[in-house]
Design a protein around this motif. Structure first.
Motif, PDB file in Angstrom:
ATOM      1  N   THR B 189       0.823  -1.203   0.000  1.00 19.47           N
ATOM      2  CA  THR B 189       0.000   0.000   0.000  1.00 19.47           C
ATOM      3  C   THR B 189       0.856   1.253   0.000  1.00 19.47           C
ATOM      4  O   THR B 189       2.015   1.249   0.407  1.00 19.47           O
ATOM      5  CB  THR B 189      -0.924   0.077   1.233  1.00 19.47           C
ATOM      6  OG1 THR B 189      -0.121   0.315   2.383  1.00 19.47           O
ATOM      7  CG2 THR B 189      -1.724  -1.194   1.423  1.00 19.47           C
ATOM      8  N   VAL B 190       0.232   2.311  -0.488  1.00 24.33           N
ATOM      9  CA  VAL B 190       0.912   3.603  -0.550  1.00 24.33           C
ATOM     10  C   VAL B 190       1.232   4.085   0.869  1.00 24.33           C
ATOM     11  O   VAL B 190       2.331   4.569   1.137  1.00 24.33           O
ATOM     12  CB  VAL B 190       0.008   4.613  -1.283  1.00 24.33           C
ATOM     13  CG1 VAL B 190       0.641   5.986  -1.272  1.00 24.33           C
ATOM     14  CG2 VAL B 190      -0.224   4.139  -2.699  1.00 24.33           C
ATOM     15  N   ARG B 193       4.316   2.394   2.100  1.00 20.77           N
ATOM     16  CA  ARG B 193       5.521   2.964   1.500  1.00 20.77           C
ATOM     17  C   ARG B 193       5.865   4.282   2.188  1.00 20.77           C
ATOM     18  O   ARG B 193       7.017   4.565   2.524  1.00 20.77           O
ATOM     19  CB  ARG B 193       5.265   3.166   0.007  1.00 20.77           C
ATOM     20  CG  ARG B 193       6.333   3.962  -0.717  1.00 20.77           C
ATOM     21  CD  ARG B 193       7.617   3.191  -0.853  1.00 20.77           C
ATOM     22  NE  ARG B 193       7.475   1.950  -1.602  1.00 20.77           N
ATOM     23  CZ  ARG B 193       7.350   1.869  -2.929  1.00 20.77           C
ATOM     24  NH1 ARG B 193       7.352   2.945  -3.658  1.00 20.77           N
ATOM     25  NH2 ARG B 193       7.237   0.701  -3.506  1.00 20.77           N
ATOM     26  N   HIS B 194       4.824   5.080   2.402  1.00 22.99           N
ATOM     27  CA  HIS B 194       5.048   6.371   3.057  1.00 22.99           C
ATOM     28  C   HIS B 194       5.578   6.195   4.488  1.00 22.99           C
ATOM     29  O   HIS B 194       6.431   6.945   4.927  1.00 22.99           O
ATOM     30  CB  HIS B 194       3.743   7.177   3.077  1.00 22.99           C
ATOM     31  CG  HIS B 194       3.377   7.729   1.734  1.00 22.99           C
ATOM     32  ND1 HIS B 194       2.276   8.485   1.514  1.00 22.99           N
ATOM     33  CD2 HIS B 194       3.991   7.609   0.533  1.00 22.99           C
ATOM     34  CE1 HIS B 194       2.220   8.829   0.234  1.00 22.99           C
ATOM     35  NE2 HIS B 194       3.243   8.305  -0.382  1.00 22.99           N
ATOM     36  N   ALA B 197       9.175   5.445   4.236  1.00 19.55           N
ATOM     37  CA  ALA B 197       9.916   6.630   3.779  1.00 19.55           C
ATOM     38  C   ALA B 197      10.104   7.600   4.936  1.00 19.55           C
ATOM     39  O   ALA B 197      11.186   8.135   5.141  1.00 19.55           O
ATOM     40  CB  ALA B 197       9.170   7.300   2.631  1.00 19.55           C
TER      41      ALA B 197
ATOM     42  N   VAL C 345      14.877  10.455  -0.043  1.00 16.96           N
ATOM     43  CA  VAL C 345      15.061   9.496   1.043  1.00 16.96           C
ATOM     44  C   VAL C 345      16.240   8.629   0.598  1.00 16.96           C
ATOM     45  O   VAL C 345      16.087   7.711  -0.193  1.00 16.96           O
ATOM     46  CB  VAL C 345      13.800   8.648   1.272  1.00 16.96           C
ATOM     47  CG1 VAL C 345      14.014   7.712   2.443  1.00 16.96           C
ATOM     48  CG2 VAL C 345      12.609   9.544   1.520  1.00 16.96           C
ATOM     49  N   MET C 348      16.374   4.804   0.216  1.00 22.82           N
ATOM     50  CA  MET C 348      15.419   4.090  -0.643  1.00 22.82           C
ATOM     51  C   MET C 348      15.914   4.061  -2.079  1.00 22.82           C
ATOM     52  O   MET C 348      16.827   4.781  -2.466  1.00 22.82           O
ATOM     53  CB  MET C 348      14.033   4.761  -0.572  1.00 22.82           C
ATOM     54  CG  MET C 348      13.343   4.549   0.750  1.00 22.82           C
ATOM     55  SD  MET C 348      11.529   4.708   0.748  1.00 22.82           S
ATOM     56  CE  MET C 348      11.210   5.962  -0.425  1.00 22.82           C
ATOM     57  N   LEU C 356       7.409   8.449  -4.968  1.00 19.90           N
ATOM     58  CA  LEU C 356       6.939   8.833  -3.628  1.00 19.90           C
ATOM     59  C   LEU C 356       5.830   9.905  -3.620  1.00 19.90           C
ATOM     60  O   LEU C 356       4.808   9.726  -2.956  1.00 19.90           O
ATOM     61  CB  LEU C 356       8.133   9.268  -2.764  1.00 19.90           C
ATOM     62  CG  LEU C 356       7.864   9.400  -1.268  1.00 19.90           C
ATOM     63  CD1 LEU C 356       7.361   8.100  -0.686  1.00 19.90           C
ATOM     64  CD2 LEU C 356       9.123   9.839  -0.544  1.00 19.90           C
ATOM     65  N   LEU C 359       2.445   8.427  -5.835  1.00 21.70           N
ATOM     66  CA  LEU C 359       1.903   7.079  -5.700  1.00 21.70           C
ATOM     67  C   LEU C 359       0.463   7.094  -5.211  1.00 21.70           C
ATOM     68  O   LEU C 359      -0.373   6.303  -5.644  1.00 21.70           O
ATOM     69  CB  LEU C 359       2.793   6.305  -4.715  1.00 21.70           C
ATOM     70  CG  LEU C 359       2.866   4.790  -4.843  1.00 21.70           C
ATOM     71  CD1 LEU C 359       3.123   4.390  -6.280  1.00 21.70           C
ATOM     72  CD2 LEU C 359       3.981   4.286  -3.956  1.00 21.70           C
ATOM     73  N   HIS C 360       0.168   8.029  -4.303  1.00 25.46           N
ATOM     74  CA  HIS C 360      -1.177   8.029  -3.717  1.00 25.46           C
ATOM     75  C   HIS C 360      -2.243   8.424  -4.734  1.00 25.46           C
ATOM     76  O   HIS C 360      -3.417   8.190  -4.511  1.00 25.46           O
ATOM     77  CB  HIS C 360      -1.216   8.972  -2.509  1.00 25.46           C
ATOM     78  CG  HIS C 360      -1.013  10.398  -2.865  1.00 25.46           C
ATOM     79  ND1 HIS C 360       0.226  10.955  -3.060  1.00 25.46           N
ATOM     80  CD2 HIS C 360      -1.898  11.384  -3.101  1.00 25.46           C
ATOM     81  CE1 HIS C 360       0.102  12.229  -3.377  1.00 25.46           C
ATOM     82  NE2 HIS C 360      -1.184  12.514  -3.407  1.00 25.46           N
ATOM     83  N   GLY C 363      -4.280   5.232  -6.259  1.00 22.97           N
ATOM     84  CA  GLY C 363      -5.074   4.316  -5.430  1.00 22.97           C
ATOM     85  C   GLY C 363      -4.366   3.993  -4.137  1.00 22.97           C
ATOM     86  O   GLY C 363      -3.255   4.451  -3.891  1.00 22.97           O
ATOM     87  N   ARG C 364      -5.046   3.203  -3.312  1.00 21.41           N
ATOM     88  CA  ARG C 364      -4.506   2.905  -1.992  1.00 21.41           C
ATOM     89  C   ARG C 364      -3.373   1.901  -2.032  1.00 21.41           C
ATOM     90  O   ARG C 364      -2.515   1.876  -1.174  1.00 21.41           O
ATOM     91  CB  ARG C 364      -5.603   2.351  -1.087  1.00 21.41           C
ATOM     92  CG  ARG C 364      -6.511   3.417  -0.570  1.00 21.41           C
ATOM     93  CD  ARG C 364      -7.554   2.865   0.353  1.00 21.41           C
ATOM     94  NE  ARG C 364      -8.424   3.963   0.789  1.00 21.41           N
ATOM     95  CZ  ARG C 364      -8.100   4.818   1.734  1.00 21.41           C
ATOM     96  NH1 ARG C 364      -6.951   4.697   2.363  1.00 21.41           N
ATOM     97  NH2 ARG C 364      -8.908   5.795   2.066  1.00 21.41           N
ATOM     98  N   PHE C 365      -3.426   1.031  -3.036  1.00 24.01           N
ATOM     99  CA  PHE C 365      -2.379   0.020  -3.127  1.00 24.01           C
ATOM    100  C   PHE C 365      -1.308   0.466  -4.102  1.00 24.01           C
ATOM    101  O   PHE C 365      -1.571   1.261  -5.011  1.00 24.01           O
ATOM    102  CB  PHE C 365      -2.967  -1.324  -3.541  1.00 24.01           C
ATOM    103  CG  PHE C 365      -3.754  -1.964  -2.440  1.00 24.01           C
ATOM    104  CD1 PHE C 365      -3.123  -2.812  -1.537  1.00 24.01           C
ATOM    105  CD2 PHE C 365      -5.098  -1.682  -2.261  1.00 24.01           C
ATOM    106  CE1 PHE C 365      -3.817  -3.376  -0.499  1.00 24.01           C
ATOM    107  CE2 PHE C 365      -5.809  -2.246  -1.217  1.00 24.01           C
ATOM    108  CZ  PHE C 365      -5.168  -3.088  -0.330  1.00 24.01           C
ATOM    109  N   ILE C 366      -0.105  -0.034  -3.889  1.00 26.34           N
ATOM    110  CA  ILE C 366       1.013   0.384  -4.732  1.00 26.34           C
ATOM    111  C   ILE C 366       0.822  -0.144  -6.142  1.00 26.34           C
ATOM    112  O   ILE C 366       0.607  -1.330  -6.359  1.00 26.34           O
ATOM    113  CB  ILE C 366       2.340  -0.126  -4.128  1.00 26.34           C
ATOM    114  CG1 ILE C 366       2.602   0.603  -2.817  1.00 26.34           C
ATOM    115  CG2 ILE C 366       3.481   0.089  -5.095  1.00 26.34           C
ATOM    116  CD1 ILE C 366       3.820   0.109  -2.075  1.00 26.34           C
TER     117      ILE C 366
END
Lengths: 345, 325, 497
Positions: B189-190, B193-194, B197, C345, C348, C356, C359-360, C363-366
């Motif tokens: 999920t985003v 990841r956040h 980070a 970062v 990473m 980064l 991404l949002h 959607g909620r999933f990557i």
């Protein structure tokens, strides 16, 4: 600096010349409500019953009694409680010392400032005036007798105990061991925790401690059952332990193969005896500890005369409140009485 | 992945050693491998594993939660209080307890993000505060379930039979569920990841438009929520809780499990699988000592020494490879 | 014999790291009282060579000779003891120490276990006077400006009686005036017989200072030019192996206003009110001395710091909520000054950094496919040199890191791109690429607003320049009136006719 010896001298002179005069030594005033305290060694249901005894006595004898339970079961905590009580002007203290052999100095110091008796666990080397309780060694032997009843043919047994640095725990364990190995009465004996102990019939496989951590107690019981499939009996010396041992034996499917003997009167222990899973338990009488401690302190504190006070003390400084064995035949009656005393009925 | 190889290897070595030492001549079997022992061990791993994942949630943000043991105590005392003293139905009582624990986490998060207090300070005070409050609240009475939650107890003591002598313990399934959901959260999920980070570099994450404050609060909420879940499982397992000792030191077991499993204390690094393995190692060691030692006096010493040795060997191996490269 | 031997001789030094031959058989010589400039693109091996000289790395092959004697450096402390001192690029002084303590760090004067504070203060004052730094030795390092810190570092090297000074990008965080002061100190040290290895991307400085220029390319010597002949073109060809065409600056045609700043005040200058506008397709530079409130203004626009007052409109819509997330959502993004702390970062991967901020939105999933596409696209379009999207961004060179910062914000389809020091620590090649990319983006209608301490950069990039002085806009210069002189006059508070 220069006045102090003078004051002391005159005080001594006063005591010496008029021994019978009602001098308010220690500020005792028969008319006022005496301030007393009842200090336990830990926090437990057991002491809740004791507290009921304390309250009953406080009402009957018209005195102020506070009850203190050190939550972490440490000496330093108990020391702080005792010192605070003195600072607050408490006149009489009944205490169950956590580590009696190392608390002599502290107890003597407290005894110099207030009337001190011990209960539940004694500190014979100190200047406490009396001990109210049972002889834990004898209680241990009573427990040993229950084990012999439960498994007459003998076998390996495992003992669980919260921790072993407490005098009452040590003596209970020693009583069990001595009874099972058929040794003579000698309360001063001590076998190390990892000593190999084997008699004609019984073998003490191990003694495990759990630092009063309940999940850990259960895990230890389970692991002991895993390790030895020939265990004849398991014993829990602390109040919370027998029910957890019972659960472990139950889930191992070894009910009927592993006998159980308990200490104290946890509800689930009593239920276990009713159900026939636990052979029996040795119970103290914490209600009486509380009641008798307050009764004795009350008398002592209200009596200003030193010689008369000495006459109030029990013989040998020991007020025996004997332990009892509870088995299936008397558990119902005991439980009903208990419920009444704790006001749970 | 590399980070968890070390702990996995250590786990295997200790498991094999324990197996070997647990040979019981009378039954001609290794007691360690008995169904009874394995299901007990897995049950404990289930319960402590949930706590380690709880700890890991805040450690990946670069924070710490020292109040886990006390939150376990809150859950352990409140659940019997609701069930037995107030007759609340189990399916309402447990969510209520979890809600209370989540609220504790929210309180932590707001103090840390809103007031800028240090996580160490906030949660250390929490450790003292909640246990003290629970002792006063329960009047130091043992809070027993007293047979009011026999169905709910399945969560802690239930087994799904696999063979005659072995069943999968329910807490392990709880842990599996928590671990899978957490793993998806962290890696898919985003928000996950956040979270990582901001654990590595909070300022850069904020400059990238990440809602760092809200996520940090979320991490503390989830941590306390999971600690509460663990607390419920523990009390359901042993049937009663005593405010003064219930869950004492459990935050350290939880943190040790997470860190052993490769969650870096500086934040932003960690895998759920590693955390679970870390929790496994902690419980395995306790089991080993009970199965092998003559008394458990040396227990803490052994646990400490093995973990230290493991960490030293792990670092040594890593240095060796770094130099070879 | 020793007297005519060179101060430092580097003979056939090679050093390999896993997968990279960082240096192969590099030679150069440094004499007493000489400044040798070491130039090369990032990754050419300059920093490896520097670390070999300072005793941080041991060479795989080759020799170092100090005054004719072969030496093996056992570590930075050993190098310093032999008189080789490294002046770091990132000012490495401990901010919480006093000036005297910093000068004597690691070699404290003592009497038994006790510090001789007085003697150290005295010594520090004397040694700092040699580099023209007149500050109270008892004040904290944190209170010094970047230029003063640089001088303090040099003073510390002199205290250790360094004969060889290695200066790595010494002017990268200095203002023009401070840099000038540093050059004077360098000249003075040269007169006193100290040998200086000078590493810089700023070719103007190099031709101003160097007695000789040594080029490095791909870990090898690429040639040497005497200082007098070191023209810009020759040095660039030494570095890149080809001549970069000085492209004609494309002209932009500004469209409508996309950024309108009204009455913005920052905490740094609470009494100064800033108003300006930027149109689409326009590149606007903000110039000013260090401490004139340039970075503070940018941070306030982006919402990284809270502005005290004022209104910011992006594309005609006022920003309602505060914070980077809100600014980015509205189409205003910032490539911050401190890449390592705020821009990326570092731990990473390139891919994770690129996705980064956006991404949002997926959607909620990557969305792995999105990440892969974005990564591949950014690497190709911006020319990011990396082993792959999975490489840790901290291991890239400065220029490539900055391209990642650009890439991550371009993915957000901004209306206004704000850059704080867009090419700090970026080498010439990557710098040209970044400039070209910015011009291209402006050509496509993006509004670009940037702050730079390098006047050269401001001159070559901006269509229009706003000059800040004490937090206020002291003046605005259209392209036609842009020159170093006009900018400096406005920046120092003079009127421009």
């Amino acid at each position: 600096m220069r006045i102090l010896p003078l004051v002391l001298l005159s005080l001594l002179a006063a005591c010496g010349s008029k021994p019978a005069a009602p001098t308010p030594v220690g500020g005792a005033d028969p008319a006022a409500k005496p301030k007393l305290a009842f200090v336990t060694n830990c926090v437990a249901e057991f002491w809740t019953i004791g507290k009921h005894g304390v309250e009953a006595a406080a009402k009957q004898f018209d005195c102020d009694v506070t009850v203190h339970m050190p939550p972490k079961n440490t000496v330093s905590e108990q020391q702080q409680i005792l010192q605070d009580l003195i600072a607050r002007g408490t006149k009489g203290i009944a205490v169950s010392p956590i580590d009696p052999s190392n608390m002599t100095g502290l107890l003597d110091d407290i005894a110099a400032r207030a009337t001190v008796v011990t209960h539940d666990s004694d500190a014979p080397a100190s200047k406490r005036l009396a001990y109210i309780g049972m002889d834990n060694y004898e209680a241990g032997r009573l427990c040993g007798k229950l084990i012999v009843e439960a498994v007459p043919q003998g076998g390996p047994i495992v003992i669980l105990v919260g921790n072993l640095d407490q005098d009452n725990a040590r003596r209970r364990r020693q009583g069990i061991i001595d009874e099972l190995l058929g040794r003579s009465m000698d309360p001063t004996r001590f076998d190390a925790q990892d000593a190999k102990l084997k008699g004609d019939k019984f073998e003490i496989r191990a003694t495990f401690t759990d630092q009063t951590d309940h999940p850990k107690c259960k895990a230890t019981a389970q692991d002991a059952l895993t390790r030895w499939n020939d265990l004849a009996c398991m014993v829990g010396l602390f109040e919370y332990e027998p029910p957890l041992i019972l659960e472990a034996v139950q889930s191992a499917g070894r009910l009927g193969k592993v006998a159980m003997v308990a200490f104290d009167e946890n509800e689930q222990t009593l239920q276990g005896i009713l159900d026939g899973h636990i052979h029996g338990t040795v119970v103290q009488n914490p209600y009486e500890y509380g009641f008798q401690s307050v009764a004795l302190l009350n008398k002592l504190v209200r009596e200003p005369d030193a010689t008369k006070r000495a006459a109030l003390l029990p013989k040998d400084g020991f007020l025996n409140i004997p332990a009892r064995q509870i088995r299936k035949d008397n558990v119902r009656a005991f439980w009903d009485d208990l419920k009444q005393k704790t006001g749970k009925k | 992945m590399k980070k968890i190889l070390g702990i996995a290897a250590l786990l295997v070595v200790i498991a094999l050693t324990t197996t070997w030492l647990s040979w019981d001549a009378s039954s001609q079997s290794y007691t360690f491998l008995s169904g009874y022992n394995l299901q007990n061990l897995l049950q404990r791993i289930g319960m402590f594993g949930v706590l380690s994942i709880a700890a890991a949630f805040v450690i990946v943000t670069g924070g710490i939660d020292l109040s886990i043991g006390s939150v376990v105590c809150v859950a352990g005392c409140m659940l019997p209080w609701l069930l037995r003293d107030h007759g609340v139905p189990p399916l309402i009582a447990m969510p209520l307890v979890l809600l209370l624990c989540a609220a504790i986490g929210l309180w932590h998060g707001l103090l840390i993000v809103g007031l800028g207090l240090q996580p160490f300070v906030v949660t250390l005070c929490g450790l003292l505060l909640y246990r003290g409050v629970m002792r006063a609240f329960t009047g130091d009475q043992t809070m027993g379930l007293g047979g009011t939650a026999d169905e709910l107890r399945w969560l802690a003591t239930g087994r799904i039979p696999i063979t005659e002598s072995f069943g999968l313990p329910a807490p392990l399934l709880v842990l599996a569920l928590v671990a899978v959901v957490t793993s998806i959260f962290w890696t898919r999920t985003v928000a996950g990841r956040h979270l990582f980070a901001l654990g590595r570099n909070e300022e850069a994450a904020r400059f990238a438009g990440v809602a760092t404050g809200r996520l940090t609060v979320l991490a503390y909420v989830l941590c306390s929520l999971l600690a509460g879940l663990g607390g419920c499982l523990f009390v359901l397992d042993v049937n009663s809780a005593q405010a003064s000792s219930f869950g004492n030191f459990y935050e350290l077991y939880a943190i040790a499990g997470a860190v052993l499993g490769g969650v870096a204390l500086r934040g932003g690094e960690g895998m759920v699988l590693g955390v679970v393995l870390g929790a496994c190692l902690m419980q395995l060691l306790q089991n080993t000592i009970n199965l092998v030692a003559d008394s458990n006096q040396l227990e803490f010493a052994v646990v400490g020494a093995v973990i230290l040795a493991g960490a030293a060997v792990d670092e040594g191996v890593r240095r060796f490879f770094r130099r070879r490269r | 014999m020793a007297s005519d031997a060179p101060l430092l001789e580097v003979a056939g030094i090679s050093k390999a790291f896993p997968g990279v031959q960082a240096l192969s058989s590099v030679d150069f010589v440094l004499h007493r009282g000489e400044v040798v400039a070491l130039i090369g693109e990032n990754g050419a091996g300059k920093s490896t060579l520097m670390k070999v000289l300072a005793g941080v790395h041991r060479p795989d092959a080759g020799l170092l000779r100090l005054l004719g004697q072969a030496v093996e450096l056992r570590g930075p402390a050993d190098a310093l003891a032999r008189g080789i001192a490294l002046i770091h690029q990132e000012l490495s002084l401990c901010d919480n120490l006093t000036v005297a303590a910093a000068v004597y760090l690691g070699a404290e004067l003592r009497k038994g276990p006790f510090l001789r504070e007085r003697a150290m203060q005295h010594g520090a004052r004397a040694v700092l006077a040699q580099v023209g730094l007149h500050v109270d030795p008892r004040q904290l390092v944190a209170t010094l400006s970047p230029g003063q810190k640089q001088l303090l570092e040099i003073g510390r090297a002199l205290r250790a009686e360094a004969r060889v000074l290695i200066m790595d990008e010494p002017t990268s965080s200095l203002t023009q005036v401070e840099a000038e002061r540093l050059f004077e100190v360098t000249d003075e040290l040269r007169r006193r017989g100290v040998g200086i290895v000078y590493i810089s991307h700023r070719l103007g400085e190099v031709s101003r200072l160097a007695d000789r220029v040594v080029g490095l390319r791909d870990g090898r010597n690429s040639g040497e030019i005497p200082g007098r002949e070191a023209t810009h073109e020759r040095m660039v060809s030494l570095m890149v192996g080809r001549t970069l065409s000085q492209e004609q600056r494309p002209s932009h045609s500004p469209g409508e206003v996309v950024l309108r700043v009204r009455g913005v005040r920052t905490a740094a200058f609470p009494e100064a009110c800033v108003d300006f506008e930027v149109r689409s397709g326009e590149v606007v530079g903000i110039a000013g001395l260090l401490g004139s409130g340039r970075s503070e203004l940018l941070r306030a626009l982006f919402g990284a710091d809270r502005a005290l007052a004022g209104q910011i409109e992006v594309g005609g819509v006022p920003l309602q909520r505060h914070g980077p997330a809100a600014a980015a959502a509205a189409g205003l993004v910032l490539a911050p000054e401190d890449r390592k702390l705020q821009g990326l970062v570092l731990g990473m991967s390139v891919r994770d950094n690129l996705s980064l901020p956006t991404l949002h939105r997926r959607g909620r999933f990557i969305d792995r496919a999105y990440e892969r596409d974005l990564c591949a696209r950014s690497i190709a379009e911006l020319g990011i040199r990396t082993a792959g999207g999975g490489q840790v961004v901290g291991s890239l060179s400065g220029g490539n890191q900055q391209k990642v910062v650009l890439g991550k914000w371009l993915a957000a389809n901004p209306k206004v791109l704000v850059l704080d020091e867009p090419t700090r620590g970026v080498d010439v090649g990557a710098r040209a690429e970044i400039y070209a990319r910015l011009h291209e983006l402006a050509g496509a209608g993006l509004a670009v607003l940037f702050v730079s301490s390098e006047l050269e950069e401001v001159l070559s990039l901006a269509d229009r320049v706003l000059v800040l002085n004490h937090g206020r806009i002291a003046g605005e210069l259209p392209r036609a009136r842009l020159s170093e002189e006009t900018i400096m006059m406005l920046a120092t508070g003079m009127e421009v006719a």
